[in-house]
Design a protein around this motif. Structure first.
Motif, PDB file in Angstrom:
ATOM      1  N   GLY A   1       0.801  -1.227   0.000  1.00  0.00           N
ATOM      2  CA  GLY A   1       0.000   0.000   0.000  1.00  0.00           C
ATOM      3  C   GLY A   1       0.828   1.268   0.000  1.00  0.00           C
ATOM      4  O   GLY A   1       0.295   2.351  -0.307  1.00  0.00           O
ATOM      5  N   ILE A   2       2.133   1.167   0.360  1.00  0.00           N
ATOM      6  CA  ILE A   2       3.015   2.338   0.364  1.00  0.00           C
ATOM      7  C   ILE A   2       3.890   2.291  -0.891  1.00  0.00           C
ATOM      8  O   ILE A   2       4.500   1.252  -1.189  1.00  0.00           O
ATOM      9  CB  ILE A   2       3.882   2.380   1.642  1.00  0.00           C
ATOM     10  CG1 ILE A   2       2.998   2.484   2.879  1.00  0.00           C
ATOM     11  CG2 ILE A   2       4.853   3.553   1.572  1.00  0.00           C
ATOM     12  CD1 ILE A   2       3.781   2.476   4.191  1.00  0.00           C
ATOM     13  N   LYS A   3       3.944   3.391  -1.635  1.00  0.00           N
ATOM     14  CA  LYS A   3       4.677   3.459  -2.899  1.00  0.00           C
ATOM     15  C   LYS A   3       6.087   4.004  -2.680  1.00  0.00           C
ATOM     16  O   LYS A   3       6.342   4.714  -1.707  1.00  0.00           O
ATOM     17  CB  LYS A   3       3.914   4.331  -3.895  1.00  0.00           C
ATOM     18  CG  LYS A   3       2.507   3.814  -4.190  1.00  0.00           C
ATOM     19  CD  LYS A   3       1.716   4.802  -5.037  1.00  0.00           C
ATOM     20  CE  LYS A   3       0.292   4.314  -5.227  1.00  0.00           C
ATOM     21  NZ  LYS A   3      -0.510   5.301  -5.993  1.00  0.00           N
ATOM     22  N   TYR A   4       6.953   3.684  -3.649  1.00  0.00           N
ATOM     23  CA  TYR A   4       8.354   4.125  -3.565  1.00  0.00           C
ATOM     24  C   TYR A   4       8.676   4.982  -4.788  1.00  0.00           C
ATOM     25  O   TYR A   4       8.442   4.576  -5.940  1.00  0.00           O
ATOM     26  CB  TYR A   4       9.289   2.924  -3.497  1.00  0.00           C
ATOM     27  CG  TYR A   4      10.730   3.299  -3.329  1.00  0.00           C
ATOM     28  CD1 TYR A   4      11.247   3.628  -2.074  1.00  0.00           C
ATOM     29  CD2 TYR A   4      11.596   3.328  -4.427  1.00  0.00           C
ATOM     30  CE1 TYR A   4      12.590   3.982  -1.913  1.00  0.00           C
ATOM     31  CE2 TYR A   4      12.946   3.672  -4.268  1.00  0.00           C
ATOM     32  CZ  TYR A   4      13.422   4.005  -3.015  1.00  0.00           C
ATOM     33  OH  TYR A   4      14.751   4.348  -2.862  1.00  0.00           O
ATOM     34  N   LEU A   5       9.244   6.175  -4.550  1.00  0.00           N
ATOM     35  CA  LEU A   5       9.610   7.105  -5.613  1.00  0.00           C
ATOM     36  C   LEU A   5      11.132   7.241  -5.663  1.00  0.00           C
ATOM     37  O   LEU A   5      11.750   7.758  -4.728  1.00  0.00           O
ATOM     38  CB  LEU A   5       8.958   8.474  -5.362  1.00  0.00           C
ATOM     39  CG  LEU A   5       9.381   9.619  -6.287  1.00  0.00           C
ATOM     40  CD1 LEU A   5       9.104   9.294  -7.753  1.00  0.00           C
ATOM     41  CD2 LEU A   5       8.674  10.907  -5.882  1.00  0.00           C
ATOM     42  N   ASP A   6      11.739   6.779  -6.779  1.00  0.00           N
ATOM     43  CA  ASP A   6      13.196   6.798  -6.927  1.00  0.00           C
ATOM     44  C   ASP A   6      13.627   8.081  -7.636  1.00  0.00           C
ATOM     45  O   ASP A   6      13.800   8.115  -8.858  1.00  0.00           O
ATOM     46  CB  ASP A   6      13.641   5.575  -7.729  1.00  0.00           C
ATOM     47  CG  ASP A   6      15.154   5.481  -7.836  1.00  0.00           C
ATOM     48  OD1 ASP A   6      15.854   6.259  -7.142  1.00  0.00           O
ATOM     49  OD2 ASP A   6      15.630   4.643  -8.630  1.00  0.00           O
ATOM     50  N   THR A   7      13.795   9.152  -6.876  1.00  0.00           N
ATOM     51  CA  THR A   7      14.325  10.404  -7.423  1.00  0.00           C
ATOM     52  C   THR A   7      15.858  10.393  -7.455  1.00  0.00           C
ATOM     53  O   THR A   7      16.470  11.195  -8.173  1.00  0.00           O
ATOM     54  CB  THR A   7      13.821  11.599  -6.596  1.00  0.00           C
ATOM     55  OG1 THR A   7      14.129  11.364  -5.212  1.00  0.00           O
ATOM     56  CG2 THR A   7      12.328  11.783  -6.761  1.00  0.00           C
ATOM     57  N   TYR A   8      16.461   9.526  -6.664  1.00  0.00           N
ATOM     58  CA  TYR A   8      17.931   9.435  -6.608  1.00  0.00           C
ATOM     59  C   TYR A   8      18.509   9.152  -8.000  1.00  0.00           C
ATOM     60  O   TYR A   8      19.452   9.823  -8.446  1.00  0.00           O
ATOM     61  CB  TYR A   8      18.346   8.341  -5.611  1.00  0.00           C
ATOM     62  CG  TYR A   8      19.836   8.113  -5.513  1.00  0.00           C
ATOM     63  CD1 TYR A   8      20.612   8.821  -4.606  1.00  0.00           C
ATOM     64  CD2 TYR A   8      20.471   7.168  -6.326  1.00  0.00           C
ATOM     65  CE1 TYR A   8      21.991   8.617  -4.522  1.00  0.00           C
ATOM     66  CE2 TYR A   8      21.833   6.948  -6.237  1.00  0.00           C
ATOM     67  CZ  TYR A   8      22.578   7.689  -5.349  1.00  0.00           C
ATOM     68  OH  TYR A   8      23.953   7.475  -5.263  1.00  0.00           O
ATOM     69  N   SER A   9      17.958   8.139  -8.676  1.00  0.00           N
ATOM     70  CA  SER A   9      18.474   7.750 -10.000  1.00  0.00           C
ATOM     71  C   SER A   9      18.303   8.869 -11.019  1.00  0.00           C
ATOM     72  O   SER A   9      19.170   9.085 -11.878  1.00  0.00           O
ATOM     73  CB  SER A   9      17.759   6.486 -10.485  1.00  0.00           C
ATOM     74  OG  SER A   9      17.981   5.406  -9.607  1.00  0.00           O
ATOM     75  N   VAL A  10      17.180   9.602 -10.954  1.00  0.00           N
ATOM     76  CA  VAL A  10      16.922  10.689 -11.915  1.00  0.00           C
ATOM     77  C   VAL A  10      17.951  11.803 -11.732  1.00  0.00           C
ATOM     78  O   VAL A  10      18.510  12.329 -12.704  1.00  0.00           O
ATOM     79  CB  VAL A  10      15.488  11.231 -11.749  1.00  0.00           C
ATOM     80  CG1 VAL A  10      15.255  12.419 -12.674  1.00  0.00           C
ATOM     81  CG2 VAL A  10      14.468  10.133 -12.031  1.00  0.00           C
TER      82      VAL A  10
END
Length: 304
Positions: A258-267
């Motif tokens: 139910g909790i999402k993960y946002l990978d801004t590190y790679s961007v």
């Protein structure tokens, strides 16, 4: 007729012999005269009768003949009219539907048979009209508003970006995070972006334990997103990236359902970023991070 009364008168008066002879002569003459008149009358009557008979018969015959002629004339007229009508019908038929020639009839028959065979082999399918697609409007995000939770980096993002709110503290770690959980979990209907870990990179298990403690009602009632710990640069902070990558990998793998993960590190590592001191970013990088969060939540029209 006048001599007979005269003879009677002379006889009654007692006439002599000569008178008697005269009397007989008169009587005889009268008798002959009357006989002649009677004969003439009979002859006249006979002639009249004959004339009437002769004239009557031809009259009837003439009448019959006249009637026959009229009948013949009427029949002739009817035949003529019937003939004319047939001729007109034939003429009309010829104009409307001309008789097909033998070659045309044969071709039409062959074409009809060929069409029948095609129809038997492959039934014609009615073309289905493709419904015209209406231009799809950009769907509105399910959750309105953004709440960012984190450390000093979240404080800097809140200062650089308009239209958001935050729960953050400079130098915050997992202890601060635990302290604000009761306030965070009361929120409903928002996009909640959590960004801790740069100050205590080795406590990734403790952060996962906090995420697993969130009530289901909180997770189901909001769009809960954990943002990766973002990269550092410079001589002082560049060595932190190895620990940051380990932290991010563990958290991403162990987040509860139910909790999402946002990978801004790679961007940011791919596109590049700008910092003030190697750890805290300039406004343009904060806005880029915010835009990545808006897009991830389905709010592409929102600008930082």
């Amino acid at each position: 007729m006048l001599l007979l009364p005269l003879a009677v008168v002379l006889f009654a008066a007692g006439c002599n012999k000569k008178d008697n002879e005269l009397y007989q002569f008169i009587v005889t003459s009268v008798t002959k005269s009357e006989a002649s008149e009677d004969s003439s009358s009979e002859a006249s009557e006979t002639v009249v009768t004959t004339t009437e008979s002769e004239s009557a018969v031809p009259a009837e015959t003439t009448a019959v003949e006249t009637t026959a002629e009229e009948t013949t004339a009427e029949e002739t007229t009817e035949e003529t009219e019937a003939t004319t009508t047939k001729a007109e019908v034939k003429a009309g038929t010829k104009k409307v539907t001309p008789k097909p020639t033998t070659k045309t009839t044969a071709k039409a028959t062959a074409a009809t048979k060929a069409t029948a065979k095609k129809a038997t082999k492959k039934p014609t399918k009615k073309p289905t009209k493709k419904p015209t697609k209406k231009p799809t409007a950009t769907p509105k995000p399910k959750y309105s508003g953004y709440l960012f939770v984190g450390d000093s980096r979240t404080v800097g993002l809140d200062e650089a970006v308009d239209g958001i709110s935050s729960i953050a503290k400079v130098g915050a770690g997992v202890s601060y995070f635990k302290s604000v959980v009761p306030d965070i979990t009361k929120v409903r209907g928002k996009n909640i972006i959590i960004n801790f870990g740069v100050n205590d990179r080795d406590r990734y298990k403790d952060y996962v334990a906090v995420y697993k403690s969130f009530p289901k009602e909180f997770i189901q009632g909001n769009n809960v997103v954990v943002m990766s710990v973002n990269p550092t640069s410079g001589t002082k902070y560049k060595g932190w990236n190895a620990g940051i990558e380990k932290f991010n990998a563990y958290v991403k793998k162990n987040l509860p359902s139910g909790i999402k993960y946002l990978d801004t590190y790679s961007v940011l590592m791919k596109e590049g970023f700008k910092t003030r001191d190697g750890c805290h970013y300039k406004a343009e990088t904060y806005k880029r991070i915010a835009q990545l969060a808006f897009n991830f939540c389905g709010d592409k029209n929102k600008k930082p």
